[in-house]
Every structure is written in structure tokens, then in C-alpha cells.
Design a protein around this motif. Structure first.
Motif, PDB file in Angstrom:
ATOM      1  N   ILE A  38       0.868  -1.228  -0.168  1.00 28.21           N
ATOM      2  CA  ILE A  38       0.080   0.119   0.127  1.00 28.21           C
ATOM      3  C   ILE A  38       0.781   1.372  -0.073  1.00 28.21           C
ATOM      4  CG2 ILE A  38      -1.641   1.214   1.560  1.00 28.21           C
ATOM      5  CD1 ILE A  38      -2.848  -1.436   2.226  1.00 28.21           C
ATOM      6  N   ASP A  39       1.996   1.220   0.990  1.00 29.86           N
ATOM      7  CA  ASP A  39       2.712   2.386   0.903  1.00 29.86           C
ATOM      8  C   ASP A  39       3.379   2.592  -0.622  1.00 29.86           C
ATOM      9  OD1 ASP A  39       2.127   2.803   3.639  1.00 29.86           O
ATOM     10  OD2 ASP A  39       3.909   1.687   4.359  1.00 29.86           O
ATOM     11  N   ALA A  40       3.989   1.634  -1.076  1.00 31.33           N
ATOM     12  CA  ALA A  40       4.535   1.704  -2.262  1.00 31.33           C
ATOM     13  C   ALA A  40       3.709   2.379  -3.476  1.00 31.33           C
ATOM     14  CB  ALA A  40       5.250   0.369  -2.935  1.00 31.33           C
ATOM     15  N   LEU A  41       2.107   2.005  -3.218  1.00 25.63           N
ATOM     16  CA  LEU A  41       1.465   2.465  -4.311  1.00 25.63           C
ATOM     17  C   LEU A  41       1.381   4.166  -4.211  1.00 25.63           C
ATOM     18  CD1 LEU A  41      -1.333  -0.025  -4.260  1.00 25.63           C
ATOM     19  CD2 LEU A  41       0.014   0.671  -6.285  1.00 25.63           C
ATOM     20  N   ALA A  42       1.581   4.620  -3.120  1.00 26.31           N
ATOM     21  CA  ALA A  42       1.636   6.044  -2.985  1.00 26.31           C
ATOM     22  C   ALA A  42       2.606   6.690  -3.599  1.00 26.31           C
ATOM     23  CB  ALA A  42       1.477   6.352  -1.530  1.00 26.31           C
ATOM     24  N   ALA A  43       3.656   6.033  -4.260  1.00 32.75           N
ATOM     25  CA  ALA A  43       4.628   6.800  -4.949  1.00 32.75           C
ATOM     26  C   ALA A  43       4.210   7.927  -5.652  1.00 32.75           C
ATOM     27  CB  ALA A  43       5.667   5.923  -5.762  1.00 32.75           C
ATOM     28  N   ASP A  44       5.267   8.946  -6.293  1.00 30.12           N
ATOM     29  CA  ASP A  44       4.774  10.049  -7.036  1.00 30.12           C
ATOM     30  C   ASP A  44       4.527   9.736  -8.223  1.00 30.12           C
ATOM     31  OD1 ASP A  44       5.472  11.669  -4.807  1.00 30.12           O
ATOM     32  OD2 ASP A  44       7.532  12.045  -5.429  1.00 30.12           O
ATOM     33  N   LEU A  45       5.324   8.929  -8.895  1.00 26.21           N
ATOM     34  CA  LEU A  45       4.841   8.343 -10.134  1.00 26.21           C
ATOM     35  C   LEU A  45       4.078   7.013 -10.246  1.00 26.21           C
ATOM     36  CD1 LEU A  45       8.222   9.030 -12.106  1.00 26.21           C
ATOM     37  CD2 LEU A  45       5.952  10.394 -12.328  1.00 26.21           C
ATOM     38  N   ALA A  46       2.573   7.314 -10.531  1.00 23.52           N
ATOM     39  CA  ALA A  46       1.847   6.289 -10.353  1.00 23.52           C
ATOM     40  C   ALA A  46       1.726   5.145 -11.187  1.00 23.52           C
ATOM     41  CB  ALA A  46       0.322   6.824 -10.370  1.00 23.52           C
ATOM     42  N   GLY A  47       1.960   5.360 -12.486  1.00 20.03           N
ATOM     43  CA  GLY A  47       2.081   4.391 -13.603  1.00 20.03           C
ATOM     44  C   GLY A  47       3.292   3.117 -13.222  1.00 20.03           C
ATOM     45  N   PRO A  48       4.506   3.766 -12.782  1.00 25.68           N
ATOM     46  CA  PRO A  48       5.521   2.538 -12.598  1.00 25.68           C
ATOM     47  C   PRO A  48       5.207   1.838 -10.993  1.00 25.68           C
ATOM     48  CG  PRO A  48       6.485   4.655 -13.343  1.00 25.68           C
ATOM     49  CD  PRO A  48       5.047   4.924 -13.239  1.00 25.68           C
ATOM     50  N   ALA A  49       4.590   2.697 -10.170  1.00 23.59           N
ATOM     51  CA  ALA A  49       4.298   2.234  -8.982  1.00 23.59           C
ATOM     52  C   ALA A  49       3.166   1.098  -9.296  1.00 23.59           C
ATOM     53  CB  ALA A  49       3.655   3.473  -8.130  1.00 23.59           C
ATOM     54  N   ILE A  50       2.133   1.145  -9.994  1.00 24.47           N
ATOM     55  CA  ILE A  50       1.256   0.296 -10.292  1.00 24.47           C
ATOM     56  C   ILE A  50       1.917  -0.952 -10.893  1.00 24.47           C
ATOM     57  CG2 ILE A  50      -0.765  -0.302 -11.636  1.00 24.47           C
ATOM     58  CD1 ILE A  50      -1.598   2.710 -11.198  1.00 24.47           C
ATOM     59  N   ARG A  51       2.817  -0.780 -11.904  1.00 20.32           N
ATOM     60  CA  ARG A  51       3.214  -1.906 -12.507  1.00 20.32           C
ATOM     61  C   ARG A  51       4.182  -2.761 -11.365  1.00 20.32           C
ATOM     62  NH1 ARG A  51       2.238   1.964 -15.837  1.00 20.32           N
ATOM     63  NH2 ARG A  51       1.107   1.442 -17.747  1.00 20.32           N
ATOM     64  N   ASP A  52       4.905  -1.932 -10.588  1.00 20.89           N
ATOM     65  CA  ASP A  52       5.841  -2.629  -9.462  1.00 20.89           C
ATOM     66  C   ASP A  52       4.824  -3.566  -8.640  1.00 20.89           C
ATOM     67  OD1 ASP A  52       8.321  -3.063  -8.382  1.00 20.89           O
ATOM     68  OD2 ASP A  52       7.525  -1.921  -6.934  1.00 20.89           O
ATOM     69  N   PHE A  53       3.701  -2.754  -8.278  1.00 20.60           N
ATOM     70  CA  PHE A  53       2.609  -3.521  -7.569  1.00 20.60           C
ATOM     71  C   PHE A  53       2.262  -4.908  -7.910  1.00 20.60           C
ATOM     72  CE2 PHE A  53      -1.596  -4.515  -6.771  1.00 20.60           C
ATOM     73  CZ  PHE A  53      -1.588  -4.638  -5.219  1.00 20.60           C
ATOM     74  N   ALA A  54       1.945  -4.754  -9.290  1.00 23.75           N
ATOM     75  CA  ALA A  54       1.258  -6.064  -9.818  1.00 23.75           C
ATOM     76  C   ALA A  54       2.363  -7.050  -9.706  1.00 23.75           C
ATOM     77  CB  ALA A  54       0.858  -5.676 -11.230  1.00 23.75           C
ATOM     78  N   GLU A  55       3.657  -6.746 -10.210  1.00 22.89           N
ATOM     79  CA  GLU A  55       4.728  -7.981 -10.087  1.00 22.89           C
ATOM     80  C   GLU A  55       4.989  -8.556  -8.594  1.00 22.89           C
ATOM     81  OE1 GLU A  55       9.458  -7.862 -10.883  1.00 22.89           O
ATOM     82  OE2 GLU A  55       8.386  -6.953 -12.235  1.00 22.89           O
ATOM     83  N   ARG A  56       4.981  -7.306  -7.704  1.00 19.31           N
ATOM     84  CA  ARG A  56       5.276  -7.876  -6.447  1.00 19.31           C
ATOM     85  C   ARG A  56       3.757  -8.581  -5.528  1.00 19.31           C
ATOM     86  NH1 ARG A  56       6.620  -2.999  -2.885  1.00 19.31           N
ATOM     87  NH2 ARG A  56       6.718  -4.284  -1.379  1.00 19.31           N
TER      88      ARG A  56
ATOM     89  N   GLY B 230      -1.502  11.270 -16.746  1.00 24.04           N
ATOM     90  CA  GLY B 230      -1.508  10.730 -18.263  1.00 24.04           C
ATOM     91  C   GLY B 230      -0.955   9.511 -18.294  1.00 24.04           C
ATOM     92  N   ASP B 231      -0.655   8.776 -17.281  1.00 25.72           N
ATOM     93  CA  ASP B 231      -0.172   7.397 -17.525  1.00 25.72           C
ATOM     94  C   ASP B 231      -0.961   6.201 -17.773  1.00 25.72           C
ATOM     95  OD1 ASP B 231       2.177   5.914 -18.336  1.00 25.72           O
ATOM     96  OD2 ASP B 231       2.365   5.371 -16.183  1.00 25.72           O
ATOM     97  N   VAL B 232      -2.221   6.454 -17.332  1.00 25.51           N
ATOM     98  CA  VAL B 232      -3.304   5.581 -17.262  1.00 25.51           C
ATOM     99  C   VAL B 232      -4.760   5.823 -17.913  1.00 25.51           C
ATOM    100  CG1 VAL B 232      -5.014   4.223 -15.280  1.00 25.51           C
ATOM    101  CG2 VAL B 232      -2.497   4.655 -14.921  1.00 25.51           C
TER     102      VAL B 232
END
Length: 198
Positions: free
Chosen positions: A74-92, A145-147
Motif C-alpha cells: 500500500i505504501d509503495a502505491l503512494a509513490a509520486d509516479l503512479a504508473g510505474p508504482a502500479i506496474r511494480d505493485f502488480a509484479e510484487r 496521463g499514464d493510465v
């Protein structure tokens, strides 16, 4: 620093919870008795009851541990750049869900939740927090603009969690050949704005 006695109590509780998890995974919530847990933990039944008055208290502790484990996601999803955070979240999240012990426990939680509304409530609260954080990240990603801004963010968050959990179960239990690259490509396609470059 924690006093020695308190540390011993915490260590014993952790030992009992780990034993309970192993029993629940091996035999299921319904079939596991408190004596089974005490034997697996190497403690007396009386000592077990000193720490946990019943099996429901142990299950509640496991739900609380799950909440702590998912808080990092959850904390990682709050990263400034949401697009990469979402992709990283999905992998993790996929990696987390496909651990053998998690697959077994998830199957047991789902089966028992159908019989026990309180257990269902505990684990559903954890999932709602995760889905809410993911929906917020999707919304931020759209603003950046990433989603795709046309996505129903809350529904998409639940769907994405369902898809990742389903992939994990299929890969772990059924040996499905779901390639990481294909899963990432599908997530990118789902999330990318119309006309976006992916």
C-alpha cells in the motif's frame, strides 16, 4: 528496548501463530483444534489459552499479520509516479500471492469465509484497504496521463487484484503457463491511455 519478559511473551506468541498457520495450511481452519496447535508449537494447552482464548483469536492475529504484510504494498502505491508504482505493485503482488503457503492459506480462507462471517469480515477488510490504495494510484496515474482516464478506478482495482490472485493460483496449483511478460503486457494494455505508447 523491550523488557526480557515481554520479549519472551512476544516470541512465544509468534511461535504459536507460526504453528497455527502451519496447521491451518495442512488441515484447514475447521479441522484444526487448539490441541493440534499447542502440540505443533511445543506448548501446553493451558499456555496456548493464556495467549489466545480460542481459534478465532488466532485467525484474527493472522489477519492482522496479513494487514501488516500488505501495508508495504500500500505504501509503495503512494509513490509520486503512479504508473510505474502500479506496474511494480502488480509484479510484487503476484509473487506474494503465488508463494505456496499463501496459495494454500487463501484457498482455506475462501472456503472458511463461506461458513464464518467474522472471518470473512477480517480478511475482506484487508482486501478493501489494498483495493482502495490501488484505485487511488490508478486515479493519480490517470491525472498524470499514464493510465486510461476512462477506467472505473474502483472496479478496475478489484478486477486487477482478482486477475493477479487468479494467475497466482493457476500457476501454483494447476501449473498454468502464464508468462510474466504476457501478464505485464496485459496490464500495460489495460492501463494505458488511448493512443499511449507502450
Amino acid at each position: 528496548m523491550m523488557p526480557k519478559r515481554q520479549q519472551q511473551t512476544e516470541n512465544r506468541r509468534g511461535q504459536i501463530v507460526e504453528a497455527a498457520l502451519a496447521c491451518f495450511i495442512a488441515s484447514g481452519f475447521h479441522q484444526t483444534g487448539m490441541r493440534d496447535i499447542a502440540d505443533a508449537a511445543g506448548v501446553s494447552l493451558g499456555n496456548l489459552y493464556n495467549h489466545f482464548p480460542n481459534k478465532q483469536a488466532l485467525i484474527a492475529e493472522i489477519a492482522a499479520m496479513e494487514a501488516l504484510e500488505k501495508q508495504d504494498l500500500i505504501d509503495a502505491l503512494a509513490a509520486d509516479l503512479a504508473g510505474p508504482a502500479i506496474r511494480d505493485f502488480a509484479e510484487r503482488y503476484l509473487r506474494l500471492c503465488e508463494r505456496p503457503e499463501d496459495v494454500s492459506l487463501t484457498a482455506e480462507v475462501l472456503a472458511e469465509a463461506a461458513r464464518d462471517a467474522e472471518l470473512a469480515r477480517l480478511f475482506a477488510a484487508n482486501r478493501r484497504r489494498l483495493a482502495s490504495a490501488l484505485a487511488d494510484a490508478l486515479r493519480r496515474g490517470a491525472e498524470q496521463g499514464d493510465v486510461d482516464n476512462g477506467l472505473p478506478f474502483a472496479a478496475c482495482a478489484h478486477w486487477l487484484l482478482d486477475a493477479l490472485e487468479g494467475c497466482a493460483v493457476n500457476r501454483a496449483l494447476l501449473g498454468a503457463q502464464l508468462d510474466d511478460v504476457d501478464i505485464s503486457a496485459l496490464i500495460d494494455k489495460l492501463l494505458s491511455p488511448a493512443g499511449g505508447k507502450r
